[in-house]
Scaffold this motif. Sequence first.
Motif, short mmCIF file in Angstrom:
data_model
loop_
_atom_site.label_atom_id
_atom_site.label_comp_id
_atom_site.label_asym_id
_atom_site.label_seq_id
_atom_site.Cartn_x
_atom_site.Cartn_y
_atom_site.Cartn_z
N VAL A 192 44.86 43.26 44.67
CA VAL A 192 45.01 44.00 43.42
C VAL A 192 46.12 45.03 43.59
CG1 VAL A 192 43.87 45.46 41.73
CG2 VAL A 192 42.60 43.61 42.85
N VAL A 193 47.18 44.87 42.78
CA VAL A 193 48.35 45.75 42.90
C VAL A 193 48.61 46.55 41.63
CG1 VAL A 193 49.45 44.25 44.61
CG2 VAL A 193 49.91 43.88 42.18
N GLU A 194 47.71 46.41 40.63
CA GLU A 194 47.85 47.17 39.39
C GLU A 194 46.47 47.59 38.93
OE1 GLU A 194 47.83 43.60 36.06
OE2 GLU A 194 49.74 44.20 36.97
N ASN A 195 46.43 48.63 38.10
CA ASN A 195 45.14 49.10 37.58
C ASN A 195 44.43 48.01 36.80
OD1 ASN A 195 45.63 51.60 38.71
ND2 ASN A 195 46.30 52.54 36.80
N VAL A 196 43.10 47.99 36.89
CA VAL A 196 42.28 46.97 36.24
C VAL A 196 41.45 47.64 35.15
CG1 VAL A 196 40.45 45.27 36.56
CG2 VAL A 196 42.18 45.60 38.35
N PRO A 197 41.57 47.19 33.89
CA PRO A 197 40.81 47.83 32.81
C PRO A 197 39.32 47.52 32.89
CG PRO A 197 42.06 45.95 31.97
CD PRO A 197 42.49 46.14 33.39
N ALA A 198 38.52 48.32 32.24
CA ALA A 198 37.07 48.15 32.21
C ALA A 198 36.71 46.76 31.70
CB ALA A 198 36.43 49.22 31.34
N GLY A 199 35.74 46.14 32.37
CA GLY A 199 35.21 44.86 31.93
C GLY A 199 36.06 43.65 32.22
N ALA A 200 37.22 43.83 32.79
CA ALA A 200 38.13 42.71 33.04
C ALA A 200 37.78 41.98 34.33
CB ALA A 200 39.58 43.21 33.11
N THR A 201 38.20 40.73 34.43
CA THR A 201 38.07 39.94 35.66
C THR A 201 39.46 39.59 36.15
OG1 THR A 201 35.94 39.01 34.99
CG2 THR A 201 37.17 37.83 36.70
N TYR A 202 39.75 39.96 37.40
CA TYR A 202 41.05 39.69 38.00
C TYR A 202 40.88 38.80 39.22
CZ TYR A 202 44.03 42.94 35.36
OH TYR A 202 44.78 43.56 34.39
N PHE A 203 41.87 37.91 39.39
CA PHE A 203 41.80 36.98 40.53
C PHE A 203 43.21 36.59 40.95
CE2 PHE A 203 41.51 32.68 42.36
CZ PHE A 203 40.60 32.94 43.39
N GLY A 204 43.39 36.37 42.26
CA GLY A 204 44.65 35.84 42.77
C GLY A 204 45.41 36.84 43.61
N ASN A 205 46.59 36.40 44.08
CA ASN A 205 47.47 37.22 44.90
C ASN A 205 48.91 37.02 44.43
OD1 ASN A 205 48.85 38.64 46.84
ND2 ASN A 205 48.32 37.29 48.53
N PRO A 206 49.44 38.01 43.69
CA PRO A 206 48.76 39.23 43.24
C PRO A 206 47.74 38.93 42.14
CG PRO A 206 50.93 39.08 42.24
CD PRO A 206 50.85 37.95 43.23
N ALA A 207 46.72 39.75 42.04
CA ALA A 207 45.63 39.51 41.09
C ALA A 207 46.11 39.65 39.65
CB ALA A 207 44.49 40.47 41.37
N ARG A 208 45.66 38.72 38.81
CA ARG A 208 45.97 38.73 37.39
C ARG A 208 44.68 38.54 36.60
NH1 ARG A 208 49.90 40.85 38.90
NH2 ARG A 208 52.06 40.09 38.85
N LYS A 209 44.70 39.01 35.36
CA LYS A 209 43.53 38.88 34.51
C LYS A 209 43.26 37.42 34.18
CE LYS A 209 41.49 40.71 30.26
NZ LYS A 209 41.68 41.58 29.07
N ILE A 210 41.99 37.03 34.22
CA ILE A 210 41.65 35.65 33.86
C ILE A 210 40.62 35.65 32.72
CG2 ILE A 210 42.15 34.75 36.17
CD1 ILE A 210 39.13 34.72 36.70
#
Length: 210
Positions: A192-210
């Motif tokens: 995770v290289v960026e802020n993640v908003p509430a309730g979101a799901t992030y995955f990957g390298n670099p992590a992205r919203k899914i």
Amino acid sequence: MENPVLIFGAGDLGMQALDIFRRNNVLVYGFLDDHAELHGKEFGEVSVLGNTDDTSFLNILGSKCEAFIAIGERSVRERLVETLNEEYKNMPVNAVHDTAVISGMAAIGHGNLIAARATIGARTVVGHHCLVQTGAIIDTSTIVGDFVTIGAGAIINDRVKLADGVFIGSGAVIVAGIEVGKNARIGAGSVVVENVPAGATYFGNPARKI
């Protein structure tokens, strides 16, 4: 800890808690679990005594026995904590593995499981009822909210902020200074290289919203 402990949950997390308490020479009174097929079974000579709402056991909490909630599902953990706090005026204790390394400058709340070889750095604050699994690293000056799960081998770098209810999968890396919003989920192995908003799901390298 003078009183024995009653563990809520007789699954894998319950076995992990049992091991931790035994290593710390804390007597485990028994398990409570809502799966009827487990009732009467023994795990390491510790029995599953009944359901999690069995008042005959809940009424001994505080004066004669402590509680620890070893249930991975956050909503169930939250419900049980609310019941124990409000109806029985009881706050679950911590289960801290004897090989965990916790800085003397860190602050740890109540009801947390800190597993084997987990590391918590200086000036880090961990809230209540969190699960910090085997080998997880929480670096310096990090803020961890309540009911947060940090999977095995995850690395939470310095100055990270994890809001209440965040789930971090095994082996994930949160780079320094990142903020992860309430109830967000980070997939296993993600970076995770960026802020993640509430309730979101992030995955990957670099992590992205899914």
